[in-house]
Every structure is written in C-alpha cells, then in structure tokens.
Design a protein around this motif. Structure first.
Motif, PDB file in Angstrom:
ATOM      1  N   ALA A  15       0.909  -1.091   0.091  1.00 19.61           N
ATOM      2  CA  ALA A  15      -0.057   0.063   0.047  1.00 19.61           C
ATOM      3  C   ALA A  15       0.726   1.275   0.004  1.00 19.61           C
ATOM      4  O   ALA A  15       0.393   2.475   0.420  1.00 19.61           O
ATOM      5  CB  ALA A  15      -0.899   0.007   1.349  1.00 19.61           C
ATOM      6  N   ASN A  16       2.192   1.183  -0.505  1.00 18.42           N
ATOM      7  CA  ASN A  16       2.904   2.342  -0.660  1.00 18.42           C
ATOM      8  C   ASN A  16       3.139   3.052  -1.954  1.00 18.42           C
ATOM      9  O   ASN A  16       3.588   4.161  -2.095  1.00 18.42           O
ATOM     10  CB  ASN A  16       4.282   1.948   0.269  1.00 18.42           C
ATOM     11  N   GLU A  17       2.708   2.019  -2.871  1.00 20.63           N
ATOM     12  CA  GLU A  17       2.953   2.623  -4.282  1.00 20.63           C
ATOM     13  C   GLU A  17       1.927   2.233  -5.261  1.00 20.63           C
ATOM     14  O   GLU A  17       0.990   1.460  -4.727  1.00 20.63           O
ATOM     15  CB  GLU A  17       4.182   2.195  -4.959  1.00 20.63           C
ATOM     16  N   LEU A  18       1.618   3.136  -6.351  1.00 14.88           N
ATOM     17  CA  LEU A  18       0.688   3.073  -7.262  1.00 14.88           C
ATOM     18  C   LEU A  18       1.374   2.745  -8.572  1.00 14.88           C
ATOM     19  O   LEU A  18       2.184   3.303  -9.164  1.00 14.88           O
ATOM     20  CB  LEU A  18      -0.099   4.221  -6.966  1.00 14.88           C
ATOM     21  N   PHE A  19       0.754   1.769  -9.182  1.00 11.33           N
ATOM     22  CA  PHE A  19       1.173   1.187 -10.540  1.00 11.33           C
ATOM     23  C   PHE A  19      -0.084   1.866 -11.529  1.00 11.33           C
ATOM     24  O   PHE A  19      -1.064   1.753 -11.363  1.00 11.33           O
ATOM     25  CB  PHE A  19       1.307  -0.012 -10.803  1.00 11.33           C
ATOM     26  N   VAL A  20       0.542   2.211 -12.478  1.00 15.36           N
ATOM     27  CA  VAL A  20      -0.484   2.902 -13.758  1.00 15.36           C
ATOM     28  C   VAL A  20      -0.088   2.169 -14.954  1.00 15.36           C
ATOM     29  O   VAL A  20       1.032   2.125 -15.554  1.00 15.36           O
ATOM     30  CB  VAL A  20      -0.650   4.235 -13.736  1.00 15.36           C
TER      31      VAL A  20
END
Length: 294
Positions: A14-19
């Motif tokens: 829950a620390n990074e976001l993939f797009v």
C-alpha cells in the motif's frame, strides 16, 4: 483519450501505485501510452476514497468485515511529476497491449489464488450452519454441500495446475494463461450460485436475527436462548455467530463488495472468455478432427 483506459493498482504494501494502459492503443493514442509506478504521497496525486464497505466495529455482528477493509478510490493525477526512473512506457503505443496483457495474466493468477480462502470460508460456513440447523443429513442439503465443495476444489485444482503448467522465461515462472482464465471464469461465473446455496442453508435469520444488544439484555436473552438454540446442544449465541458470519460474507456491504469483485476484478467475464478462446490450440484441434474424417 479516444476510448483508451488506464488501470491503477495499489501494491500489496500500500505504498506505491502502478498505472498501466488497459487495451491496445493506436498511434493517435500515443500520448496515453504511459505506464509508471509512484509513491502514494507524490505531490498532486489525489485519491478520492469510496465510502462503500467502510467497515464495522462489532466483531459479533460483522466477524469478517470488522477486521478486513479494501480501499477503493477515484484516482486523479493533478499535475503529477513522474521521474524517468519510474517510467516503464512513455508513448510506445505498440507495447501498450502486450504490457497490459502481461500485467493482467499475473494479476489474474493472484486473483484465483487469493480467492481460495474466501471459498473455503463459504464451504466451512455452509457445513457449520447445516449442522447447527440440524439439516445436514437431508438429501437436498448434501447436494448443495457437495456442489460447494466441488466448486471450491475445482478452483483450487485449476489454480495449482496453472502453476504446474507454467513456462519459465529469463528465470521467471509464468503461469499457464489458458488455465488461469478458465479458473477465473469458473470462479466468477459460479460465485453468485455459491452465495445462493449458503444463504439457502442458513435461512431467513440472516437478516431477521436479533442483534448483539439483545443478547446482552437479560429480558430478551431468555427468549433468544429458548427459541434460537441450534441442534445437538448448540447455544443460541453460537448459532447467531455463525449466521452473522454468513450474513457478513453474503448480505452485508462486504458481501456485496465481494460479489462485485467476482464479476469485475482482474478482468471481466468476457475478457476471460476471449483469452480462453485465443489461447487454445485451435489448429491442432481442427487437424485432429480432420484426421478422423479421412
């Protein structure tokens, strides 16, 4: 965006976001052929959380959802800076489709893997409430229990086979794409049937049973103990706890959330069907059929 879509996924920690893009793009869509990974606290990144399934505090009424919450958001990129070392795709529209496909096949394999405890809980709850209701030996009940066990075990065996039938490229094991999609399609297309069977075995008390406060009130407790006790000496509280677990799994916001995930998470039913059709060796099958005709 000319119909192009973007998929966002939060990493397990829950620390990074993939797009990543979620379909094949054309050259005219190249400005939207982007893929990257950034920290959630990046300046300009707005995440508007959905209130759905916000959770409950009572472990008696909501034994599952009181301790488990999945966060869903409308994700907005408001003038967000993404460093070059965080960029995987930047205008290379030819690779948007293959990248999305690669992502979703790994993602779909994780889906059929993490769904197994949920299916086991549905089966266990069904077995438990059938016993507490004193109906476990009825033929129609045994039929429903057999269906539920077969459903859960089929997804489990397909998941294992997808891993066993993997291919290894550059030291990375890639699960069998066709089997993964068959497993996901079987899980998703039968999930609501599973909920129906569990609810049928439980009965209408899923939504009409007394609450936790009634158990703590001596005036109402004496009636609850007298009329809602289960088979073979099961107390009313034990039976109500089982019913609340099933209610949490099948009738609450949490249950509704899981039902929607079954259909839409990690790809739609139609996407899975298309993949199964595409991945099957149709030429060999047709050649085999032709050989029988000659």
């Amino acid at each position: 965006m000319r119909g192009a879509k973007v998929h966002t996924s939060v990493t397990p920690n829950a620390n990074e976001l993939f797009v990543i893009p979620t379909r094949n793009l054309t050259e005219t869509d190249k400005d939207y052929a982007v893929a990257f990974c950034i920290p959630l606290n990046t300046a300009g990144l707005k995440m508007i959380a959905s209130p759905y399934g916000r959770g409950h505090e009572s472990t008696f009424t909501h034994p599952v959802s009181s301790g488990h919450k999945m966060m869903e958001t409308l994700t907005v990129f408001d003038d967000v800076f993404v460093p070059n070392d965080r960029v995987f795709l930047n205008g290379e529209w030819q690779f948007a489709g293959p990248l999305a496909k690669t992502f979703v096949e790994f993602h779909r394999f994780t889906a059929i893997s993490y769904k197994l405890p949920l299916l086991d809980l549905l089966v266990g709850s069904a077995l438990l409430i059938a016993e507490q209701n004193g109906i476990e030996k009825a033929s129609h009940v045994r039929e429903k229990l057999t269906w539920l066990i077969s459903y859960a075990q089929t997804v489990r065996m397909l998941t294992k086979m997808a891993a066993i039938e993997c291919t290894v490229k550059d030291g990375i094991a890639i699960s069998n794409t066709q089997v993964v999609n068959i497993a996901k399609l079987h899980f998703a297309s039968n999930y609501h049937q599973a909920l129906m069977h569990v609810q049928d075995l439980a009965g209408g008390l899923l939504v009409t049973a007394p609450g936790e406060g009634d158990l703590k009130n001596p005036e109402t407790l004496k009636y609850i103990d007298r009329y809602l006790g289960g088979s073979s000496g099961v107390s009313a509280e034990q039976r109500l706890r089982t019913l609340n677990m099933i209610s949490d799994l099948t009738t609450s916001e949490f249950g509704g959330y899981q039902a929607v995930l079954a259909i839409h998470a990690e790809g739609s039913l139609e996407a899975e069907k298309l993949t199964i059709l595409r991945e099957y060796d149709q030429a060999s099958a047709k050649n085999y059929a032709r050989s029988i005709l000659t």
